[in-house]
Every structure is written in C-alpha cells, then in structure tokens.
Design an enzyme around this catalytic site. Structure first.
Site, PDB file in Angstrom:
ATOM      1  N   GLY A  61     -13.413  17.366 -18.212  1.00 44.30           N
ATOM      2  CA  GLY A  61     -13.586  18.789 -18.477  1.00 44.30           C
ATOM      3  C   GLY A  61     -14.769  19.086 -19.372  1.00 44.30           C
ATOM      4  O   GLY A  61     -15.338  20.167 -19.311  1.00 44.30           O
ATOM      5  N   LYS A  64     -18.341  18.020 -16.828  1.00 40.78           N
ATOM      6  CA  LYS A  64     -17.823  18.267 -15.475  1.00 40.78           C
ATOM      7  C   LYS A  64     -18.735  17.711 -14.399  1.00 40.78           C
ATOM      8  O   LYS A  64     -18.286  17.310 -13.330  1.00 40.78           O
ATOM      9  CB  LYS A  64     -17.624  19.767 -15.257  1.00 40.78           C
ATOM     10  CG  LYS A  64     -16.444  20.307 -16.057  1.00 40.78           C
ATOM     11  CD  LYS A  64     -16.021  21.665 -15.593  1.00 40.78           C
ATOM     12  CE  LYS A  64     -14.893  22.218 -16.420  1.00 40.78           C
ATOM     13  NZ  LYS A  64     -13.574  22.100 -15.798  1.00 40.78           N
ATOM     14  N   THR A  84     -13.565  17.692 -13.758  1.00 38.46           N
ATOM     15  CA  THR A  84     -13.193  17.501 -12.360  1.00 38.46           C
ATOM     16  C   THR A  84     -14.342  17.919 -11.441  1.00 38.46           C
ATOM     17  O   THR A  84     -14.890  19.020 -11.591  1.00 38.46           O
ATOM     18  CB  THR A  84     -11.927  18.324 -12.034  1.00 38.46           C
ATOM     19  OG1 THR A  84     -10.855  17.817 -12.812  1.00 38.46           O
ATOM     20  CG2 THR A  84     -11.563  18.267 -10.554  1.00 38.46           C
ATOM     21  N   ASN A 109      -8.119  27.332 -21.625  1.00 34.52           N
ATOM     22  CA  ASN A 109      -9.203  27.465 -20.644  1.00 34.52           C
ATOM     23  C   ASN A 109      -8.644  27.769 -19.271  1.00 34.52           C
ATOM     24  O   ASN A 109      -7.554  27.337 -18.913  1.00 34.52           O
ATOM     25  CB  ASN A 109     -10.093  26.210 -20.636  1.00 34.52           C
ATOM     26  CG  ASN A 109      -9.652  25.187 -19.612  1.00 34.52           C
ATOM     27  OD1 ASN A 109     -10.003  25.279 -18.432  1.00 34.52           O
ATOM     28  ND2 ASN A 109      -8.841  24.223 -20.039  1.00 34.52           N
ATOM     29  N   GLY A 112     -11.209  26.805 -13.914  1.00 35.79           N
ATOM     30  CA  GLY A 112     -10.958  26.842 -12.468  1.00 35.79           C
ATOM     31  C   GLY A 112     -11.918  25.966 -11.677  1.00 35.79           C
ATOM     32  O   GLY A 112     -12.370  26.350 -10.589  1.00 35.79           O
ATOM     33  N   PHE A 113     -12.207  24.782 -12.206  1.00 37.35           N
ATOM     34  CA  PHE A 113     -13.038  23.792 -11.492  1.00 37.35           C
ATOM     35  C   PHE A 113     -14.425  24.344 -11.136  1.00 37.35           C
ATOM     36  O   PHE A 113     -14.845  24.298  -9.980  1.00 37.35           O
ATOM     37  CB  PHE A 113     -12.363  23.297 -10.209  1.00 37.35           C
ATOM     38  CG  PHE A 113     -11.157  22.418 -10.406  1.00 37.35           C
ATOM     39  CD1 PHE A 113     -10.800  21.920 -11.647  1.00 37.35           C
ATOM     40  CD2 PHE A 113     -10.375  22.058  -9.303  1.00 37.35           C
ATOM     41  CE1 PHE A 113      -9.678  21.110 -11.807  1.00 37.35           C
ATOM     42  CE2 PHE A 113      -9.256  21.240  -9.451  1.00 37.35           C
ATOM     43  CZ  PHE A 113      -8.912  20.773 -10.694  1.00 37.35           C
ATOM     44  N   SER A 170      -4.314  20.454 -13.004  1.00 37.68           N
ATOM     45  CA  SER A 170      -4.952  21.604 -13.652  1.00 37.68           C
ATOM     46  C   SER A 170      -4.199  22.863 -13.254  1.00 37.68           C
ATOM     47  O   SER A 170      -3.855  23.038 -12.089  1.00 37.68           O
ATOM     48  CB  SER A 170      -6.418  21.716 -13.237  1.00 37.68           C
ATOM     49  OG  SER A 170      -7.144  20.714 -13.882  1.00 37.68           O
ATOM     50  N   ASN A 172      -5.316  25.862 -13.128  1.00 39.43           N
ATOM     51  CA  ASN A 172      -6.184  26.991 -12.779  1.00 39.43           C
ATOM     52  C   ASN A 172      -6.636  27.037 -11.319  1.00 39.43           C
ATOM     53  O   ASN A 172      -7.484  27.846 -10.959  1.00 39.43           O
ATOM     54  CB  ASN A 172      -7.406  26.994 -13.707  1.00 39.43           C
ATOM     55  CG  ASN A 172      -6.984  27.046 -15.172  1.00 39.43           C
ATOM     56  OD1 ASN A 172      -6.154  27.867 -15.542  1.00 39.43           O
ATOM     57  ND2 ASN A 172      -7.514  26.151 -15.976  1.00 39.43           N
ATOM     58  N   THR A 173      -6.092  26.152 -10.489  1.00 41.74           N
ATOM     59  CA  THR A 173      -6.370  26.200  -9.049  1.00 41.74           C
ATOM     60  C   THR A 173      -5.031  26.382  -8.345  1.00 41.74           C
ATOM     61  O   THR A 173      -4.170  25.495  -8.432  1.00 41.74           O
ATOM     62  CB  THR A 173      -7.065  24.900  -8.580  1.00 41.74           C
ATOM     63  OG1 THR A 173      -8.328  24.809  -9.225  1.00 41.74           O
ATOM     64  CG2 THR A 173      -7.269  24.876  -7.063  1.00 41.74           C
ATOM     65  N   LYS A 210      -3.601  12.029 -12.730  1.00 38.82           N
ATOM     66  CA  LYS A 210      -3.460  12.794 -13.980  1.00 38.82           C
ATOM     67  C   LYS A 210      -2.390  13.856 -13.806  1.00 38.82           C
ATOM     68  O   LYS A 210      -2.466  14.667 -12.878  1.00 38.82           O
ATOM     69  CB  LYS A 210      -4.797  13.431 -14.348  1.00 38.82           C
ATOM     70  CG  LYS A 210      -4.741  14.182 -15.677  1.00 38.82           C
ATOM     71  CD  LYS A 210      -6.118  14.488 -16.193  1.00 38.82           C
ATOM     72  CE  LYS A 210      -6.072  15.270 -17.489  1.00 38.82           C
ATOM     73  NZ  LYS A 210      -7.415  15.516 -18.012  1.00 38.82           N
ATOM     74  N   ASN A 239      -2.528  16.642 -18.754  1.00 32.93           N
ATOM     75  CA  ASN A 239      -3.448  17.774 -18.666  1.00 32.93           C
ATOM     76  C   ASN A 239      -2.974  18.885 -19.637  1.00 32.93           C
ATOM     77  O   ASN A 239      -2.064  18.658 -20.434  1.00 32.93           O
ATOM     78  CB  ASN A 239      -3.482  18.273 -17.206  1.00 32.93           C
ATOM     79  CG  ASN A 239      -4.863  18.778 -16.832  1.00 32.93           C
ATOM     80  OD1 ASN A 239      -5.456  19.575 -17.573  1.00 32.93           O
ATOM     81  ND2 ASN A 239      -5.400  18.328 -15.713  1.00 32.93           N
ATOM     82  N   TYR A 311     -10.463  15.780 -26.268  1.00 30.02           N
ATOM     83  CA  TYR A 311     -11.399  16.850 -25.929  1.00 30.02           C
ATOM     84  C   TYR A 311     -11.360  17.967 -26.968  1.00 30.02           C
ATOM     85  O   TYR A 311     -12.336  18.222 -27.682  1.00 30.02           O
ATOM     86  CB  TYR A 311     -11.102  17.400 -24.520  1.00 30.02           C
ATOM     87  CG  TYR A 311     -12.099  18.434 -24.029  1.00 30.02           C
ATOM     88  CD1 TYR A 311     -13.031  19.020 -24.867  1.00 30.02           C
ATOM     89  CD2 TYR A 311     -12.111  18.824 -22.696  1.00 30.02           C
ATOM     90  CE1 TYR A 311     -13.948  19.964 -24.403  1.00 30.02           C
ATOM     91  CE2 TYR A 311     -13.027  19.765 -22.229  1.00 30.02           C
ATOM     92  CZ  TYR A 311     -13.929  20.331 -23.097  1.00 30.02           C
ATOM     93  OH  TYR A 311     -14.826  21.256 -22.639  1.00 30.02           O
TER      94      TYR A 311
HETATM   95  C1  FMN Z   1     -12.205  23.528 -21.769  1.00 32.93           C
HETATM   96  C2  FMN Z   1     -11.394  22.463 -21.077  1.00 32.93           C
HETATM   97  C3  FMN Z   1     -11.674  22.128 -19.761  1.00 32.93           C
HETATM   98  C4  FMN Z   1     -10.923  21.133 -19.122  1.00 32.93           C
HETATM   99  N1  FMN Z   1     -11.231  20.788 -17.835  1.00 32.93           N
HETATM  100  C5  FMN Z   1     -10.550  19.779 -17.239  1.00 32.93           C
HETATM  101  C6  FMN Z   1     -10.900  19.357 -15.931  1.00 32.93           C
HETATM  102  O1  FMN Z   1     -11.840  19.850 -15.313  1.00 32.93           O
HETATM  103  N2  FMN Z   1     -10.158  18.369 -15.361  1.00 32.93           N
HETATM  104  C7  FMN Z   1      -9.110  17.751 -16.031  1.00 32.93           C
HETATM  105  O2  FMN Z   1      -8.493  16.846 -15.481  1.00 32.93           O
HETATM  106  N3  FMN Z   1      -8.790  18.125 -17.281  1.00 32.93           N
HETATM  107  C8  FMN Z   1      -9.474  19.106 -17.895  1.00 32.93           C
HETATM  108  N4  FMN Z   1      -9.137  19.479 -19.171  1.00 32.93           N
HETATM  109  C9  FMN Z   1      -7.983  18.815 -19.838  1.00 32.93           C
HETATM  110  C10 FMN Z   1      -8.410  17.678 -20.758  1.00 32.93           C
HETATM  111  O3  FMN Z   1      -9.035  16.643 -20.042  1.00 32.93           O
HETATM  112  C11 FMN Z   1      -7.184  17.097 -21.508  1.00 32.93           C
HETATM  113  O4  FMN Z   1      -6.313  16.508 -20.570  1.00 32.93           O
HETATM  114  C12 FMN Z   1      -6.412  18.137 -22.301  1.00 32.93           C
HETATM  115  O5  FMN Z   1      -7.272  19.113 -22.841  1.00 32.93           O
HETATM  116  C13 FMN Z   1      -5.596  17.515 -23.436  1.00 32.93           C
HETATM  117  O6  FMN Z   1      -6.425  16.851 -24.370  1.00 32.93           O
HETATM  118  P1  FMN Z   1      -6.957  17.579 -25.729  1.00 32.93           P
HETATM  119  O7  FMN Z   1      -5.763  18.230 -26.373  1.00 32.93           O
HETATM  120  O8  FMN Z   1      -7.560  16.470 -26.547  1.00 32.93           O
HETATM  121  O9  FMN Z   1      -7.960  18.560 -25.287  1.00 32.93           O
HETATM  122  C14 FMN Z   1      -9.869  20.472 -19.821  1.00 32.93           C
HETATM  123  C15 FMN Z   1      -9.603  20.820 -21.147  1.00 32.93           C
HETATM  124  C16 FMN Z   1     -10.345  21.804 -21.789  1.00 32.93           C
HETATM  125  C17 FMN Z   1     -10.034  22.138 -23.223  1.00 32.93           C
END
Ligand code: FMN
Length: 350
Positions: A61, A64, A84, A109, A112-113, A170, A172-173, A210, A239, A311
């Site tokens: 994320g 990307k 993703t 967030n 939405g990919f 995710s 958002n899809t 995941k 996630n 993240y």
């Molecule tokens: C802004 C943002 C965008 C993210 N985009 C994706 C993504 O595209 N694909 C995915 O598998 N996880 C995505 N995640 C989830 C993170 O990879 C992670 O699994 C989740 O945020 C929990 O970890 P954290 O609490 O350290 O952020 C996103 C998280 C954030 C905050």
C-alpha cells in the site's frame, strides 16, 4: 532527529495523500534515509529459502507501483511488499481517500487499488537491484473475471518478485473479500499457482494469501483448511479493518474505508494467534497491524509471526521509527533468552 525525520515532519503538515506521494518520490530519487551499519545478527532470518537481514518489512500500500522499493530497502527494511497491483491501470476512488486519525495513532484509507498496472510494475521490479521484494496482486474494479485478473497478475509479476501475495482482503473493492470464501479461495490459489509457475518458466514462487481481520469463526476455520489443503506458503494477517472501535476520538473516525494503526494491533494480533493455532504452526505467518515499536513486533512474533510488516506508524511518525523497532526487538529477543527470531516464533503457544 535525523534530516529525514526533519523532512518528514514537514510532510506531516500536508494532505495525507500528497505527503504519501512526496515520500514515494523522495525514496525513488534516492533522497530517503540510509541505514547506518549492518543489522544486528540476531535479527537475521531465513524463510522460503530467502535470507532476510531483519524481519521488519514495509507493508503493501505504500509502494503501490514498485517505485520506491530500492529506497525502502536502503532505509533498513528487511523486505518490501509492493502493490496492490491490478492487471490494468486504474485510478482508484475519488479523493479525498486517505485520512489521518492523529488522536488514535490510526489511518483510514479507501484508495480502492489505484494502480499503474502490471506492465509498469514488472518493468520496475525487473530493474530494482538487490533485496527481497514481494508483489501483492489484486483485481481490477470493473473486471468481469476476478480469477483471471489474479492469474494474469501472477503470471506477469512472479518472474520479477521474490514472493506473491493474493490480496483478498482490501475493503475498498466491492466483492473482493468474498473471495475468502472456501470454494472460491481454493480455486483462486490453484489458478494463481499455475499462472505464477508458468510465468516464471517452471520455477515456483512462495505464494501467500492476505486476509482481513473481520472474519467469522467459520471463515477462519475455512481459510486455515484451504491454506493447509492447497499448501499456501504463508498468510499475511491482517489487512485493514472495517470495524470502528468505540474508543476512536479523531474527527475523521467515521470516514468509510479500512482502519489501520494502533486500534488494529490487538484484533490483528489475536487473529494471528488464532490462525497459528488453527494451522498448527505449519504455515509461516506475516503479522501486520498496528506495529509501532519493538514490543509490538516482538508480540507478533511470539503470537506466531515469522515476519512483521509496518505501514501506518511509518506514515504517522516517520522513518526514524525503523531503527528503534529493530534495536528494541533485538533487545527483547535477547532478554527472552532467544538466539534468533525463528526461536521466538509462536513462543506464546508453548
Ligand atoms: C494508506 C494505506 C493503503 C493501503 N493499501 C494496501 C494495498 O494496496 N494492499 C494491501 O494488501 N494492503 C494495503 N494496506 C494495508 C497494509 O498493508 C496493512 O496490512 C495494514 O495497514 C495494517 O498495518 P499497519 O497498522 O502497520 O498499517 C494499506 C494501508 C494503508 C494505511
């Protein structure tokens, strides 16, 4: 505070998506911080035949489109997960679509990919240099055939990445999380495996799934059964969540999307421990959700994680947290009487 930390505090004044884009740009230009010295040897860990210098990875994320992986590895991450990535480029949801919840140590967030697509990612991954990089794949929003999307992405990205992640979690899809259903997941894993092996000219790549933190007891049992039956190489737990704990205080707490950061730590760690139990510790797990310090990483490892991802804490607090996480983790492993990360994996279950 380091120069990078100082630069980061300026980014904090910006809109979160703009700050994110600038951070990716800076890493891409080689302007990010660089790790000083080598990692403490106690942090070195081996999994899937790969040598990780430390178990702390950058979660999917952030990068990307595989633009910043070299910079993130130079910062001192033990591995980076890009994506993703969707097969075709797509813009994602309308802005604003990412929100800081500063009083809660959290982010919501609904990107939405947004993705530049597999062709762009593959080109960059092929030129990335040394270090472990996984590719997290998803479907296009408008696709009529989700399974074919995952297969296409796997075929293209397997040859240029060290592991592949099927993202079915995710929020958002629309419809994506339904792929965690037992029959769908079985079919998806087997199709992706075939496509990945074909794409890599017969070589195999570790294949991970995941999962979401918002699962019923039946979902968890089904996922564990599918993971064992189809021999997936790992699960990433977890996630973001669609739950909104009553404790949230920040103004943006009711925004739609996935919640990450501190409020996700307890539920995602509990799910990690449960999946470790359900799989009998037989499948490597990556713990993600709310890790912000060495104690958080250590707790995930003891609960069953072989690797850990971060993240939100990085987005809210900046790059200076990474050396601290690693230093504290090394100290906690020694204090716990462990000689390596591997020895501590699942220690809470023994
Ligand atoms: C802004 C943002 C965008 C993210 N985009 C994706 C993504 O595209 N694909 C995915 O598998 N996880 C995505 N995640 C989830 C993170 O990879 C992670 O699994 C989740 O945020 C929990 O970890 P954290 O609490 O350290 O952020 C996103 C998280 C954030 C905050």
């Amino acid at each position: 505070m380091s120069i990078a930390g100082l630069a980061f505090s300026l980014l904090r004044g910006l809109d979160p998506e703009r700050a994110h884009r600038l951070a990716v740009w800076a890493l891409r230009q080689g302007l990010g911080p660089r790790q000083v010295g080598a990692d403490d040897p106690i942090l070195a860990t081996r999994l899937w035949g790969l040598e990780f210098p430390n178990p702390i990875g950058l979660a999917a994320g952030f990068d990307k489109d595989a633009e910043a992986c070299r910079g993130a590895l130079r910062m001192g991450f033990g591995f980076v997960e890009i994506g993703t990535v969707t097969p075709k480029p797509q813009p994602g949801n309308d802005r604003p679509r990412v929100f800081r919840l500063p009083k809660d140590g959290a982010v919501i967030n609904r990107y939405g990919f947004n993705s530049k697509g597999i062709a762009a990612a593959a080109e960059r991954l092929a030129a990335r240099g040394a270090g472990i990089v996984g590719a997290n794949i998803g479907r296009n929003r408008e696709s009529a055939d989700a399974l074919a999307d995952y297969a296409a992405a796997a075929c293209r990205l397997a040859p240029v990445s060290d592991y592949l992640v099927i993202n079915v979690s995710s929020p958002n899809t629309p419809g994506l999380r339904a792929l965690q259903d037992r029959a769908q997941l079985l079919q998806l894993v087997s199709m992706v495996r075939v496509a990945a092996t074909e794409g890599s000219g017969g070589e195999t790549r570790p294949l991970l799934v995941k999962i979401a933190p918002d699962l019923t007891a039946d979902d968890k049992r089904d996922i564990a059964a599918v993971a064992m039956e189809s021999h997936v190489d790992g699960l990433i737990i977890s996630n973001t969540t669609i739950e909104r704990p009553a404790s949230l205080k920040s103004r943006r707490r009711a925004e739609a999307g996935g919640l990450s950061g501190a409020p996700l730590f307890a539920p995602s760690t509990a799910l990690l421990a449960e999946m470790y139990r359900l799989t009998g510790g037989a499948i490597p797990l990556i713990g993600a959700g709310g890790v912000a310090d060495g104690a958080g990483a250590y707790a995930k490892i003891r609960a069953g994680a072989s690797l850990v991802q971060v993240y939100t804490a990085l987005a809210l607090r900046g790059p200076d947290i990474l050396p601290g996480i690693k230093r504290e983790l090394a100290g906690l492993l020694r204090d716990g009487g462990f000689d390596s990360v591997t020895q501590a994996v699942g220690a809470d279950h023994r």
